[in-house]
Design a protein around this motif. Structure first.
Motif, PDB file in Angstrom:
ATOM      1  N   LEU B  90       0.840  -1.201   0.000  1.00 13.35           N
ATOM      2  CA  LEU B  90       0.000   0.000   0.000  1.00 13.35           C
ATOM      3  C   LEU B  90       0.876   1.253   0.000  1.00 13.35           C
ATOM      4  O   LEU B  90       0.601   2.220  -0.733  1.00 13.35           O
ATOM      5  CB  LEU B  90      -0.921   0.010   1.235  1.00 13.35           C
ATOM      6  CG  LEU B  90      -2.111  -0.944   1.213  1.00 13.35           C
ATOM      7  CD1 LEU B  90      -2.754  -1.026   2.602  1.00 13.35           C
ATOM      8  CD2 LEU B  90      -3.144  -0.501   0.182  1.00 13.35           C
ATOM      9  N   TRP B 135      -4.816  -6.651  -5.140  1.00 15.06           N
ATOM     10  CA  TRP B 135      -5.194  -6.283  -3.767  1.00 15.06           C
ATOM     11  C   TRP B 135      -6.099  -7.342  -3.151  1.00 15.06           C
ATOM     12  O   TRP B 135      -5.964  -7.705  -1.983  1.00 15.06           O
ATOM     13  CB  TRP B 135      -5.891  -4.917  -3.732  1.00 15.06           C
ATOM     14  CG  TRP B 135      -5.041  -3.797  -4.220  1.00 15.06           C
ATOM     15  CD1 TRP B 135      -5.303  -2.965  -5.278  1.00 15.06           C
ATOM     16  CD2 TRP B 135      -3.783  -3.351  -3.687  1.00 15.06           C
ATOM     17  NE1 TRP B 135      -4.292  -2.048  -5.432  1.00 15.06           N
ATOM     18  CE2 TRP B 135      -3.352  -2.256  -4.471  1.00 15.06           C
ATOM     19  CE3 TRP B 135      -2.974  -3.778  -2.622  1.00 15.06           C
ATOM     20  CZ2 TRP B 135      -2.146  -1.584  -4.213  1.00 15.06           C
ATOM     21  CZ3 TRP B 135      -1.777  -3.113  -2.372  1.00 15.06           C
ATOM     22  CH2 TRP B 135      -1.378  -2.034  -3.153  1.00 15.06           C
ATOM     23  N   PHE B 157     -12.881  -5.316  -0.780  1.00 19.54           N
ATOM     24  CA  PHE B 157     -11.649  -4.699  -0.298  1.00 19.54           C
ATOM     25  C   PHE B 157     -10.687  -4.429  -1.467  1.00 19.54           C
ATOM     26  O   PHE B 157     -10.026  -3.384  -1.510  1.00 19.54           O
ATOM     27  CB  PHE B 157     -10.967  -5.586   0.756  1.00 19.54           C
ATOM     28  CG  PHE B 157      -9.714  -4.978   1.317  1.00 19.54           C
ATOM     29  CD1 PHE B 157      -9.777  -4.013   2.315  1.00 19.54           C
ATOM     30  CD2 PHE B 157      -8.465  -5.344   0.827  1.00 19.54           C
ATOM     31  CE1 PHE B 157      -8.615  -3.431   2.816  1.00 19.54           C
ATOM     32  CE2 PHE B 157      -7.294  -4.765   1.329  1.00 19.54           C
ATOM     33  CZ  PHE B 157      -7.382  -3.807   2.321  1.00 19.54           C
ATOM     34  N   GLU B 160     -12.047  -1.333  -3.239  1.00 16.16           N
ATOM     35  CA  GLU B 160     -11.897  -0.124  -2.422  1.00 16.16           C
ATOM     36  C   GLU B 160     -10.434   0.290  -2.277  1.00 16.16           C
ATOM     37  O   GLU B 160     -10.134   1.481  -2.177  1.00 16.16           O
ATOM     38  CB  GLU B 160     -12.535  -0.346  -1.046  1.00 16.16           C
ATOM     39  CG  GLU B 160     -14.054  -0.349  -1.131  1.00 16.16           C
ATOM     40  CD  GLU B 160     -14.719  -1.065   0.029  1.00 16.16           C
ATOM     41  OE1 GLU B 160     -14.092  -1.230   1.089  1.00 16.16           O
ATOM     42  OE2 GLU B 160     -15.880  -1.495  -0.145  1.00 16.16           O
ATOM     43  N   THR B 161      -9.531  -0.687  -2.279  1.00 15.54           N
ATOM     44  CA  THR B 161      -8.108  -0.354  -2.164  1.00 15.54           C
ATOM     45  C   THR B 161      -7.664   0.460  -3.380  1.00 15.54           C
ATOM     46  O   THR B 161      -7.010   1.501  -3.245  1.00 15.54           O
ATOM     47  CB  THR B 161      -7.254  -1.631  -2.034  1.00 15.54           C
ATOM     48  OG1 THR B 161      -7.711  -2.357  -0.897  1.00 15.54           O
ATOM     49  CG2 THR B 161      -5.785  -1.293  -1.872  1.00 15.54           C
ATOM     50  N   GLN B 162      -8.047   0.007  -4.579  1.00 18.88           N
ATOM     51  CA  GLN B 162      -7.621   0.745  -5.770  1.00 18.88           C
ATOM     52  C   GLN B 162      -8.268   2.127  -5.807  1.00 18.88           C
ATOM     53  O   GLN B 162      -7.656   3.108  -6.235  1.00 18.88           O
ATOM     54  CB  GLN B 162      -7.920  -0.063  -7.041  1.00 18.88           C
ATOM     55  CG  GLN B 162      -7.217   0.468  -8.274  1.00 18.88           C
ATOM     56  CD  GLN B 162      -5.714   0.675  -8.075  1.00 18.88           C
ATOM     57  OE1 GLN B 162      -5.058  -0.103  -7.378  1.00 18.88           O
ATOM     58  NE2 GLN B 162      -5.164   1.734  -8.650  1.00 18.88           N
ATOM     59  N   VAL B 188      -3.441   5.265   3.951  1.00 15.21           N
ATOM     60  CA  VAL B 188      -3.295   3.826   3.691  1.00 15.21           C
ATOM     61  C   VAL B 188      -3.235   3.030   4.995  1.00 15.21           C
ATOM     62  O   VAL B 188      -3.688   1.882   5.040  1.00 15.21           O
ATOM     63  CB  VAL B 188      -2.138   3.483   2.710  1.00 15.21           C
ATOM     64  CG1 VAL B 188      -2.426   4.066   1.324  1.00 15.21           C
ATOM     65  CG2 VAL B 188      -0.783   3.906   3.216  1.00 15.21           C
ATOM     66  N   HIS B 191      -6.773   2.561   5.941  1.00 16.03           N
ATOM     67  CA  HIS B 191      -7.369   1.576   5.042  1.00 16.03           C
ATOM     68  C   HIS B 191      -6.939   0.155   5.427  1.00 16.03           C
ATOM     69  O   HIS B 191      -7.760  -0.769   5.417  1.00 16.03           O
ATOM     70  CB  HIS B 191      -6.985   1.901   3.595  1.00 16.03           C
ATOM     71  CG  HIS B 191      -7.630   0.992   2.616  1.00 16.03           C
ATOM     72  ND1 HIS B 191      -8.986   1.007   2.377  1.00 16.03           N
ATOM     73  CD2 HIS B 191      -7.128   0.006   1.836  1.00 16.03           C
ATOM     74  CE1 HIS B 191      -9.282   0.083   1.496  1.00 16.03           C
ATOM     75  NE2 HIS B 191      -8.185  -0.543   1.148  1.00 16.03           N
ATOM     76  N   LEU B 192      -5.670  -0.017   5.759  1.00 12.38           N
ATOM     77  CA  LEU B 192      -5.163  -1.340   6.167  1.00 12.38           C
ATOM     78  C   LEU B 192      -5.885  -1.845   7.420  1.00 12.38           C
ATOM     79  O   LEU B 192      -6.280  -3.020   7.481  1.00 12.38           O
ATOM     80  CB  LEU B 192      -3.649  -1.261   6.422  1.00 12.38           C
ATOM     81  CG  LEU B 192      -2.981  -2.545   6.926  1.00 12.38           C
ATOM     82  CD1 LEU B 192      -3.083  -3.663   5.887  1.00 12.38           C
ATOM     83  CD2 LEU B 192      -1.504  -2.300   7.270  1.00 12.38           C
TER      84      LEU B 192
END
Lengths: 198, 198
Positions: B90, B135, B157, B160-162, B188, B191-192
């Motif tokens: 990330l 991801w 997930f 949403e990560t991208q 990030v 997010h993690l």
């Protein structure tokens, strides 16, 4: 001062004509010529209001941004529960229908111009900071109502909310097949849960 | 087949020259003329490889995308712990330093072109889907190691990560004052935490 009133009224008519042209022809088709025709004005009269594409886009951006802000302000006046208000406002800010998709297209196009033009960048930064502040203030209301997760950083939540909305708008404009309305709603629902007490 | 080897080698040299020109002059300054000069080739020789700005941008996008993917693949080979791998990946994907800021600039510029050109859109959609899948697969590894939050939707997930990375890249490119490296790392990290067992 009747002349000033005329100017304001005409400006409002031109903005409305601009949005109709963008809706019908897309942003690329929204030329000074098309807008003059839609508004029933000569290009020389229109030139008092718009002289180039950047000005058309600034008007479109400010109109679209004000439309979202006003819809959310109206909800704020109506909805008492801050959690419900935040949920409704998040859904209002992502492009799940044709009207909001038009607003998202205007926004993505505005980023392009803003990257190349310091004045447009300053206008867009101002909108960005207003939006971040609005999300932050909604999260503070959720916190004041005792509904927020312990230790939530409302300032960070404001920044991350606008980031989620920008990312969703971008992907919905570029890759509608990968970011359909139901996916957008799932994204903002997940984001909302992040701030709430479990 | 010495001719094919020459072609491949020359292509690699031209790609390297293109990235050096983009680094020095920005994307807007990366013209066919500048790249020919940097590579020490005539414009007519270069025309076998690039004929227009879109092709330059496709090459820059694919080079930048491959660079991120290869860095993450190298980390994957080295880091055993899937949570630590996801954290490092990330941080690798957001523009916290000059090299990654260049990649983010290339990406934002590519979106602009992709919005107007179906072929470029298809190339960018392909990269997007590969990234989402990467991801998602990293989140599955976190889950398999027993470190994921109960009931996490790894597919959502991935998407949403991208989205978080695209939103962060956009804001870092347009509003570096509002999205400095420390803010990107906080985004990030938050997010993690969303995927991890508390």
């Amino acid at each position: 001062m009747p002349k000033i009133v005329d100017h304001e009224e005409r400006r409002a008519e031109i903005v409305a004509a601009t949005m109709r042209v963008i809706e019908r022809l897309g942003l690329d088709g929204a030329t000074v010529r098309e807008i003059a025709q839609e508004a029933g004005l000569s290009r020389s009269v229109l030139a008092h209001y718009f002289t180039n594409k950047a000005q058309i886009l600034v008007t479109a951006h400010q109109t679209a941004f004000a439309a979202v802000r006003d819809r959310i302000a109206a909800q704020r006046a109506e909805i008492g529960d801050p959690v419900e208000l935040l949920r409704v406002a998040l859904e209002e800010a992502v492009p799940v229908d044709a009207r909001r998709m038009l607003e998202a297209n205007i926004d993505v196009a505005f980023w392009e111009f803003a990257r190349h033009d310091p004045e447009l960048r300053a206008i867009r930064l101002d909108s960005h900071l207003q939006a971040v502040e609005m999300w932050e203030s909604m999260a503070r209301d959720v916190q004041a109502a005792g509904s927020a997760r312990d230790g939530i950083d409302v300032e960070a939540f404001g920044v991350e909310t606008q980031l989620v909305i920008d990312g969703t708008s971008l992907q919905a404009v570029l890759f509608p097949e990968a970011m359909p309305p139901e996916r957008q709603l799932a994204v903002v629902a997940t984001h909302l849960r992040r701030v709430l007490r479990q």
